[in-house]
Design a protein around this motif. Structure first.
Motif, PDB file in Angstrom:
ATOM      1  N   ALA A  57      55.905  23.059  10.893  1.00 44.75           N
ATOM      2  CA  ALA A  57      55.374  23.587   9.634  1.00 44.75           C
ATOM      3  C   ALA A  57      54.750  22.482   8.786  1.00 44.75           C
ATOM      4  O   ALA A  57      53.667  22.668   8.209  1.00 44.75           O
ATOM      5  CB  ALA A  57      56.481  24.296   8.861  1.00 44.75           C
ATOM      6  N   LEU A  58      55.404  21.334   8.706  1.00 50.03           N
ATOM      7  CA  LEU A  58      54.839  20.232   7.934  1.00 50.03           C
ATOM      8  C   LEU A  58      53.560  19.693   8.567  1.00 50.03           C
ATOM      9  O   LEU A  58      52.621  19.336   7.866  1.00 50.03           O
ATOM     10  CB  LEU A  58      55.869  19.110   7.790  1.00 50.03           C
ATOM     11  CG  LEU A  58      57.026  19.402   6.845  1.00 50.03           C
ATOM     12  CD1 LEU A  58      58.029  18.253   6.863  1.00 50.03           C
ATOM     13  CD2 LEU A  58      56.528  19.654   5.441  1.00 50.03           C
ATOM     14  N   GLY A  59      53.530  19.627   9.888  1.00 49.47           N
ATOM     15  CA  GLY A  59      52.308  19.185  10.559  1.00 49.47           C
ATOM     16  C   GLY A  59      51.151  20.125  10.302  1.00 49.47           C
ATOM     17  O   GLY A  59      50.023  19.697  10.050  1.00 49.47           O
ATOM     18  N   LEU A  60      51.428  21.421  10.338  1.00 48.60           N
ATOM     19  CA  LEU A  60      50.386  22.414  10.074  1.00 48.60           C
ATOM     20  C   LEU A  60      49.922  22.335   8.622  1.00 48.60           C
ATOM     21  O   LEU A  60      48.722  22.383   8.339  1.00 48.60           O
ATOM     22  CB  LEU A  60      50.921  23.811  10.399  1.00 48.60           C
ATOM     23  CG  LEU A  60      49.927  24.947  10.324  1.00 48.60           C
ATOM     24  CD1 LEU A  60      48.779  24.720  11.311  1.00 48.60           C
ATOM     25  CD2 LEU A  60      50.618  26.260  10.635  1.00 48.60           C
ATOM     26  N   ALA A  61      50.857  22.204   7.698  1.00 51.19           N
ATOM     27  CA  ALA A  61      50.490  22.091   6.283  1.00 51.19           C
ATOM     28  C   ALA A  61      49.666  20.835   6.027  1.00 51.19           C
ATOM     29  O   ALA A  61      48.685  20.863   5.275  1.00 51.19           O
ATOM     30  CB  ALA A  61      51.752  22.083   5.428  1.00 51.19           C
ATOM     31  N   PHE A  62      50.036  19.726   6.669  1.00 50.58           N
ATOM     32  CA  PHE A  62      49.287  18.481   6.500  1.00 50.58           C
ATOM     33  C   PHE A  62      47.872  18.617   7.050  1.00 50.58           C
ATOM     34  O   PHE A  62      46.916  18.143   6.449  1.00 50.58           O
ATOM     35  CB  PHE A  62      50.017  17.331   7.194  1.00 50.58           C
ATOM     36  CG  PHE A  62      49.345  16.006   7.009  1.00 50.58           C
ATOM     37  CD1 PHE A  62      48.631  15.434   8.042  1.00 50.58           C
ATOM     38  CD2 PHE A  62      49.416  15.335   5.809  1.00 50.58           C
ATOM     39  CE1 PHE A  62      48.003  14.214   7.887  1.00 50.58           C
ATOM     40  CE2 PHE A  62      48.797  14.115   5.627  1.00 50.58           C
ATOM     41  CZ  PHE A  62      48.089  13.561   6.668  1.00 50.58           C
ATOM     42  N   ALA A  63      47.753  19.280   8.187  1.00 53.89           N
ATOM     43  CA  ALA A  63      46.433  19.471   8.787  1.00 53.89           C
ATOM     44  C   ALA A  63      45.531  20.291   7.864  1.00 53.89           C
ATOM     45  O   ALA A  63      44.349  19.983   7.706  1.00 53.89           O
ATOM     46  CB  ALA A  63      46.566  20.152  10.138  1.00 53.89           C
ATOM     47  N   PHE A  64      46.088  21.334   7.251  1.00 52.03           N
ATOM     48  CA  PHE A  64      45.290  22.140   6.332  1.00 52.03           C
ATOM     49  C   PHE A  64      44.935  21.357   5.076  1.00 52.03           C
ATOM     50  O   PHE A  64      43.871  21.579   4.495  1.00 52.03           O
ATOM     51  CB  PHE A  64      46.015  23.431   5.967  1.00 52.03           C
ATOM     52  CG  PHE A  64      45.907  24.483   7.033  1.00 52.03           C
ATOM     53  CD1 PHE A  64      44.680  24.939   7.477  1.00 52.03           C
ATOM     54  CD2 PHE A  64      47.045  25.008   7.609  1.00 52.03           C
ATOM     55  CE1 PHE A  64      44.576  25.897   8.464  1.00 52.03           C
ATOM     56  CE2 PHE A  64      46.963  25.963   8.595  1.00 52.03           C
ATOM     57  CZ  PHE A  64      45.721  26.421   9.024  1.00 52.03           C
ATOM     58  N   PHE A 109      46.449  19.953  16.576  1.00 48.87           N
ATOM     59  CA  PHE A 109      46.947  18.609  16.887  1.00 48.87           C
ATOM     60  C   PHE A 109      48.162  18.250  16.037  1.00 48.87           C
ATOM     61  O   PHE A 109      49.195  17.812  16.549  1.00 48.87           O
ATOM     62  CB  PHE A 109      45.829  17.572  16.674  1.00 48.87           C
ATOM     63  CG  PHE A 109      46.302  16.147  16.754  1.00 48.87           C
ATOM     64  CD1 PHE A 109      46.601  15.569  17.971  1.00 48.87           C
ATOM     65  CD2 PHE A 109      46.449  15.388  15.600  1.00 48.87           C
ATOM     66  CE1 PHE A 109      47.043  14.255  18.052  1.00 48.87           C
ATOM     67  CE2 PHE A 109      46.893  14.078  15.666  1.00 48.87           C
ATOM     68  CZ  PHE A 109      47.183  13.512  16.894  1.00 48.87           C
ATOM     69  N   PHE A 110      48.049  18.443  14.722  1.00 51.70           N
ATOM     70  CA  PHE A 110      49.154  18.083  13.837  1.00 51.70           C
ATOM     71  C   PHE A 110      50.364  18.991  14.026  1.00 51.70           C
ATOM     72  O   PHE A 110      51.504  18.557  13.869  1.00 51.70           O
ATOM     73  CB  PHE A 110      48.703  18.079  12.375  1.00 51.70           C
ATOM     74  CG  PHE A 110      47.895  16.868  12.009  1.00 51.70           C
ATOM     75  CD1 PHE A 110      48.441  15.594  12.084  1.00 51.70           C
ATOM     76  CD2 PHE A 110      46.586  16.993  11.600  1.00 51.70           C
ATOM     77  CE1 PHE A 110      47.707  14.475  11.752  1.00 51.70           C
ATOM     78  CE2 PHE A 110      45.837  15.882  11.263  1.00 51.70           C
ATOM     79  CZ  PHE A 110      46.391  14.618  11.341  1.00 51.70           C
TER      80      PHE A 110
END
Length: 68
Positions: free
Chosen positions: A10-17, A32-33
Motif C-alpha cells: 500500500a505504501l509503495g502504491l501510494a508513493f508511486a501515485f 514497480f513501487f
C-alpha cells in the motif's frame, strides 16, 4: 502481529501515485513501487528471505566438464 506485506504494498502504491500521476508510465511506476513495497514487506514479515535468494543467484555453479 502487523502485516508488513500489505502495508509495504500500500505504501509503495501510494508513493508511486505521489511521484507520477497518469499515463502508461504512471501505471508502470505504480506497478514497480507496489512490487517493491510488497517484497520488502514480505521480507519484514518473514515470508521470504532475500539474503537466501541472493545467495542462490550469486553462487558459482559449474556443470560437468567445467572448471572447479
Amino acid at each position: 502481529m502487523k502485516n508488513f506485506t500489505l502495508i509495504g504494498t500500500a505504501l509503495g502504491l501510494a508513493f508511486a501515485f505521489a511521484v507520477i500521476l497518469g499515463g502508461l508510465s504512471g501505471f508502470l511506476w505504480a506497478l514497480f513501487f507496489s512490487v517493491l513495497g510488497g517484497v520488502l514487506g514480505a521480507q519484514l514479515d518473514g515470508r521470504i528471505d532475500l539474503r537466501a535468494l541472493k545467495d542462490n543467484f550469486s553462487s558459482v555453479r559449474v556443470g560437468r566438464g567445467g572448471r572447479g
